[in-house]
Design a protein around this motif. Structure first.
Motif, short mmCIF file in Angstrom:
data_model
loop_
_atom_site.label_atom_id
_atom_site.label_comp_id
_atom_site.label_asym_id
_atom_site.label_seq_id
_atom_site.Cartn_x
_atom_site.Cartn_y
_atom_site.Cartn_z
N GLU A 44 66.91 14.57 73.48
CA GLU A 44 65.58 14.72 72.89
C GLU A 44 65.57 14.18 71.45
O GLU A 44 64.64 13.46 71.06
N TYR A 48 58.99 8.52 76.70
CA TYR A 48 58.35 9.79 77.07
C TYR A 48 58.88 10.32 78.39
O TYR A 48 58.98 11.54 78.59
N LEU A 89 61.99 12.01 77.47
CA LEU A 89 61.66 13.29 76.83
C LEU A 89 61.26 14.33 77.87
O LEU A 89 61.63 15.51 77.75
N ALA A 90 60.50 13.93 78.87
CA ALA A 90 60.11 14.86 79.94
C ALA A 90 61.34 15.37 80.68
O ALA A 90 61.47 16.57 80.95
N SER A 105 64.42 15.52 79.52
CA SER A 105 65.21 16.40 78.65
C SER A 105 64.53 17.77 78.54
O SER A 105 65.22 18.80 78.51
N ALA A 106 63.21 17.81 78.50
CA ALA A 106 62.50 19.10 78.45
C ALA A 106 62.78 19.92 79.70
O ALA A 106 63.02 21.14 79.62
N GLN A 160 65.97 21.59 79.79
CA GLN A 160 65.96 22.76 78.92
C GLN A 160 64.98 23.83 79.44
O GLN A 160 64.64 24.76 78.72
N ASP A 186 61.79 23.70 79.97
CA ASP A 186 60.52 23.76 79.24
C ASP A 186 59.48 22.92 80.00
O ASP A 186 59.24 21.76 79.69
N GLU A 187 58.87 23.55 80.98
CA GLU A 187 57.92 22.84 81.84
C GLU A 187 56.68 22.41 81.07
O GLU A 187 56.16 21.31 81.28
N LYS A 207 56.36 21.56 77.89
CA LYS A 207 56.66 20.38 77.07
C LYS A 207 56.81 19.15 77.96
O LYS A 207 56.33 18.07 77.64
N ALA A 208 57.45 19.34 79.11
CA ALA A 208 57.61 18.22 80.04
C ALA A 208 56.27 17.68 80.48
O ALA A 208 56.07 16.46 80.55
N TYR A 210 54.70 15.47 77.82
CA TYR A 210 55.31 14.13 77.79
C TYR A 210 54.92 13.31 79.01
O TYR A 210 54.69 12.10 78.91
#
Length: 105
Positions: A19, A36, A39-40, A42-43, A46, A48-49, A51-52, A55
């Motif tokens: 990220e 992006y 990034l999705a 990587s979210a 982690q 983190d739906e 945040k995904a 992105y």
């Protein structure tokens, strides 16, 4: 360079580092849909739906054929029992519908 390092960190299962590299790619002018997408991913690594989804909206807006193909085969984005909002958003996008907005009932 940051995008490639982000991909390496994803492969190493280091989503926080990935990220940071992807965000550095954006800051240095590399604001592309593939960043992006990274990034999705990587979210999600982690858990983190939300945040995904934010992105993925950028990925969907770009509508890049290469990323469309990746979305069809990416098991991280569409597992049958995890991240239901992401799965629904990806399915709607691939069906030609709008992005992830409204993905969570």
């Amino acid at each position: 360079a940051h995008y490639v390092l982000g991909q390496v960190e994803l492969a190493r299962r280091q989503p926080g580092e990935a990220e940071r590299e992807f965000l550095a790619a954006i800051r240095t002018g590399g604001e592309h849909a593939s960043v992006y997408y990274g990034l999705a991913r990587s979210a999600l690594m982690q858990d983190d739906e939300e945040k995904a989804l934010s992105y993925l909206d950028r990925v969907f807006a770009a509508d890049a054929p290469m990323l469309r193909q990746a979305l069809q085969t990416d098991t991280l984005l569409t597992p049958p029992d995890r991240f239901p909002a992401v799965r629904a958003a990806v399915e709607r996008y691939l069906a030609g519908e709008a992005g992830s907005q409204g993905a969570v009932p």
